[in-house]
Design an enzyme around this catalytic site. Structure first.
Site, PDB file in Angstrom:
ATOM      1  N   GLU A 129       0.824  -1.210   0.000  1.00 45.42           N
ATOM      2  CA  GLU A 129       0.000   0.000   0.000  1.00 45.42           C
ATOM      3  C   GLU A 129       0.864   1.269   0.000  1.00 45.42           C
ATOM      4  OE1 GLU A 129      -2.695  -0.715   3.353  1.00 45.42           O
ATOM      5  OE2 GLU A 129      -4.059  -1.716   1.958  1.00 45.42           O
TER       6      GLU A 129
ATOM      7  N   ASP B  61      -8.396  -9.109   3.961  1.00 44.60           N
ATOM      8  CA  ASP B  61      -8.050  -8.077   4.931  1.00 44.60           C
ATOM      9  C   ASP B  61      -9.099  -8.015   6.041  1.00 44.60           C
ATOM     10  OD1 ASP B  61      -6.983  -5.903   6.186  1.00 44.60           O
ATOM     11  OD2 ASP B  61      -7.543  -4.445   4.659  1.00 44.60           O
TER      12      ASP B  61
ATOM     13  N   GLU C 187     -12.280  -2.703  12.369  1.00 41.75           N
ATOM     14  CA  GLU C 187     -12.316  -1.928  11.126  1.00 41.75           C
ATOM     15  C   GLU C 187     -13.494  -2.326  10.230  1.00 41.75           C
ATOM     16  OE1 GLU C 187      -8.710  -2.131   8.821  1.00 41.75           O
ATOM     17  OE2 GLU C 187      -9.597  -1.048   7.141  1.00 41.75           O
TER      18      GLU C 187
HETATM   19  O1  GCW Z   1      -6.566  -2.530   4.697  1.00 40.26           O
HETATM   20  C1  GCW Z   1      -5.727  -1.868   5.375  1.00 40.26           C
HETATM   21  C2  GCW Z   1      -6.281  -0.906   6.370  1.00 40.26           C
HETATM   22  C3  GCW Z   1      -5.177   0.078   6.594  1.00 40.26           C
HETATM   23  C4  GCW Z   1      -3.986  -0.684   7.187  1.00 40.26           C
HETATM   24  C5  GCW Z   1      -3.634  -1.850   6.260  1.00 40.26           C
HETATM   25  C6  GCW Z   1      -2.545  -2.733   6.831  1.00 40.26           C
HETATM   26  C7  GCW Z   1      -2.239   0.142   8.571  1.00 40.26           C
HETATM   27  O2  GCW Z   1      -7.439  -0.302   5.879  1.00 40.26           O
HETATM   28  O3  GCW Z   1      -5.622   1.075   7.446  1.00 40.26           O
HETATM   29  O4  GCW Z   1      -2.880   0.146   7.321  1.00 40.26           O
HETATM   30  O5  GCW Z   1      -4.755  -2.625   6.058  1.00 40.26           O
HETATM   31  O6  GCW Z   1      -2.875  -3.728   7.450  1.00 40.26           O
HETATM   32  O7  GCW Z   1      -1.387  -2.426   6.624  1.00 40.26           O
END
Ligand code: GCW
Length: 608
Positions: free
Chosen positions: A235, A314, A342
């Site tokens: 990411e 996720d 989340e």
């Molecule tokens: O999907 C994502 C979350 C992010 C998070 C990421 C991760 C810390 O929405 O907020 O970033 O996973 O696990 O690295």
């Protein structure tokens, strides 16, 4: 507020000198009429032995932190209505029982639902020592021993934890030490570039040297730092890919730097294409972790631990076990869970996780991993977890990380008894509500393993096509005839990443467990489920049931004698959950009815 320890007085205005001293004072505070001999034996490590002597006193023998865990075992037993053992010994299954905070230096918490950070404010490391001791005590009381205080997305100035902030960080480590809690820091893979080095290439001698020197400096200040946590090439984070290096080269470089000090590199495997074109049907996101790591098995240094999210996506409500956790045979692994809700209700909706974690261990032999990690649900709110009932997830996570055979119902009851001490009928009502809360949430949200369908970015509330034409690889592809993704060999081939027995379990839609059906298969709405219902009817039924169960849950919650200030928070969040459940139920049912044109067999209201 001291969460489940509120019935237990302790003077936390000063730091105990050691874990053994803390154990002694906790025991004498909890059991003023009993006498204890607390003796340490380094060979016992984190383990302990408890024995009732003939004169009625107790001997608690353990390693430096072992005695502390022994003391809390006795306290938890007694304060949850049990009796003290004549003889009992225990040691943890996993050496590292970690909490990962996603706290930013500006004081915000990524995916945090319990207020601001406990550790940072306005670009500074700053904390209330009393709360730190309270937190250390909470963690120790359930056996948790590693706390990573900063977000895996390391935004400036959090890098300063390894630099200018080291003295304050060391003072924080001192505060946690008597509680058996060791700090960990998330690090920025490109950090050498802040110091005039033109690259972060893990094979570059200058880069390697920078990390070695940095590790030396950090460990001089914090000799028992557990290690570094790394999110690389994930990411948008920097990582070895930029330099044409693989992840073993990146992780091993850091591992070399911390090895002399006994440090670990916890390397996250959340690597996937987050810029996917939705038209690209050759990419299936759940396959990504395996594709990036399985071929590297055996190449990681012995002080590297790959931290793998429990599912291939996720932290959705229902995902199969990540195939990577079963695939890497010569690599240290940790499974990553997420206490922060989340995708599971933002600590507004009730969602008790241990039933889900137990399901993971049905497919994951507990010896396959050497550690558990969980994304924190903690924050500066008085009650630490935003929703007082969300504390059950922190508590039960600790027990499970100590012993993955922990029984879900027993762990939840223990938490209820420690926290509230209700009469038996109320306790039973809360227990069954908490244990069923995940299934209820699952029913009113995305159906049968398909996942997502949430409001983009925020991830609370429904938006069935919010991510459908986006970059994140999270598509359900519902059309007027069918929904779901074929992940068998006839489709994306994801299923082939599993051992044969699991392939068998999920391959055939006729025999695939219902709750995973749309994760693995693309099926017409007319598909007959095992119980004879059509797929579309099952979707409608689950959603109506999910909402009805939430209404019943609200009645139960209103009837329970929660003390103040918990009561007010619990009741107001329950109202918000009811609203959310109704939105989900109506929007998902309407979405599928508009597509399929199918009526509900029971004639319930679905909007046109
Ligand atoms: O999907 C994502 C979350 C992010 C998070 C990421 C991760 C810390 O929405 O907020 O970033 O996973 O696990 O690295």
């Amino acid at each position: 507020m001291k969460a489940w320890l509120s019935k237990l007085n302790a003077d936390l205005s000063f730091s105990p000198a050691s874990a053994a001293e803390l154990a002694r004072s906790e025991l004498s505070g909890a059991f003023p009429d009993l006498s204890f001999h607390v003796t340490t034996d380094p060979d016992l490590g984190e383990g302990y032995r408890i024995r009732r002597e003939e004169d009625g006193s107790f001997t608690v023998k353990g390693g430096e932190t072992g005695v502390l865990y022994g003391a809390y075992e006795m306290i938890r037993r007694a304060f949850s209505g049990g009796s003290l053992p004549d003889s009992y010994s225990s040691s943890p299954k996993y050496a590292l029982r970690m909490i990962n905070c996603w706290d930013n230096a500006d004081g915000t918490v990524e995916r945090g639902y319990s207020g601001q950070s406990l550790f940072f404010e306005n670009g500074k490391l700053t904390y209330d020592p009393l709360r730190m001791r309270e937190l250390g005590r909470l963690m120790a009381s359930v056996g948790l021993n590693v706390l990573c205080i900063n977000n895996v997305n390391v935004h400036f100035p959090a890098q300063l934890l390894l630099e200018d902030w080291l003295p304050e960080a060391a003072a924080l480590a001192d505060l946690f030490r008597p509680f058996g809690v060791r700090l960990m820091f998330s690090v920025d893979f490109s950090q050498p570039m802040r110091h005039g080095i033109p690259t972060a290439d893990p094979l570059d001698p200058e880069v390697r040297n920078w990390w070695k020197k940095t590790a030396e400096r950090v460990y001089r200040e914090i000799p028992d730092l557990a290690g570094f946590l790394v999110k690389a090439d994930s990411e948008g984070r920097p990582g070895p890919f930029t330099y044409g290096r693989d992840h073993s080269e990146g992780a091993n470089m850091l591992a070399d730097a911390v090895r002399p000090f006994g440090g670990k590199i916890v390397w996250r495997c959340f690597v996937y294409n987050c810029r996917q074109d939705w038209r690209d049907i050759g990419t299936d996101r759940p396959k990504a972790a395996w594709e990036h790591y399985a071929f590297l098995d055996g190449k990681f240094a012995d002080n590297v631990i790959l931290q793998i999210k429990h599912g291939p996506f996720d932290f959705q409500v229902r995902e199969p076990l990540s195939p990577l956790l079963l695939g890497m045979k010569k690599t240290n692994m940790a499974m990553e869970l997420q206490l922060a809700q989340e995708y599971t209700g933002h600590q507004i909706d009730l969602y008790t996780m241990i039933p889900m974690w137990k399901e993971l261990f049905e497919e994951l032999p507990s010896d396959r991993i050497m550690s558990l990690a969980a994304v924190s649900n903690l924050g500066r709110d008085d009650n630490y977890t935003g929703h007082p009932l969300a504390a059950v997830n922190l508590f039960t996570y600790g027990l499970l990380a100590w012993n993955p055979d922990t029984d879900a119902a027993e762990a939840v009851s223990e938490w209820i008894r420690m926290t509230y001490g209700f009469a038996a009928a109320d306790e039973q009502a809360l227990l069954s509500l908490l244990l069923s809360s995940r299934r209820t949430y699952e029913k009113y949200t995305a159906p049968l393993g398909i996942g997502w369908m949430v409001t983009p970015h925020d991830h609370y509330g429904p938006n069935p096509s919010g991510y459908e034409y986006d970059l994140w690889g999270t598509y359900h592809k519902a059309n007027r005839d069918a929904v779901g993704i074929d992940r068998t060999e006839n489709g994306t081939g994801y299923l082939l990443q599993y051992p044969a027995a699991l392939q068998e379990k999920y391959r055939n839609p006729e025999t695939c467990p219902d709750l995973y059906l749309l994760f693995y298969h693309r099926l017409p709405y007319s598909f007959r489920m095992k119980d004879g219902r059509t797929l579309i009817q099952r979707i409608y039924d689950d959603h109506f049931e999910g909402y009805e169960e939430t209404e019943k849950m609200a009645e139960t919650i209103r009837s329970l004698p929660f003390p103040d200030p918990d009561k007010e928070v619990i009741l107001s969040r329950m109202d918000r959950q009811l609203y959310n459940a109704k939105e989900w139920c109506d929007i998902i049912n309407t979405f599928f009815r508009r597509l399929s044109g199918a009526d509900d067999e029971h004639g319930r209201k679905i909007w046109d």
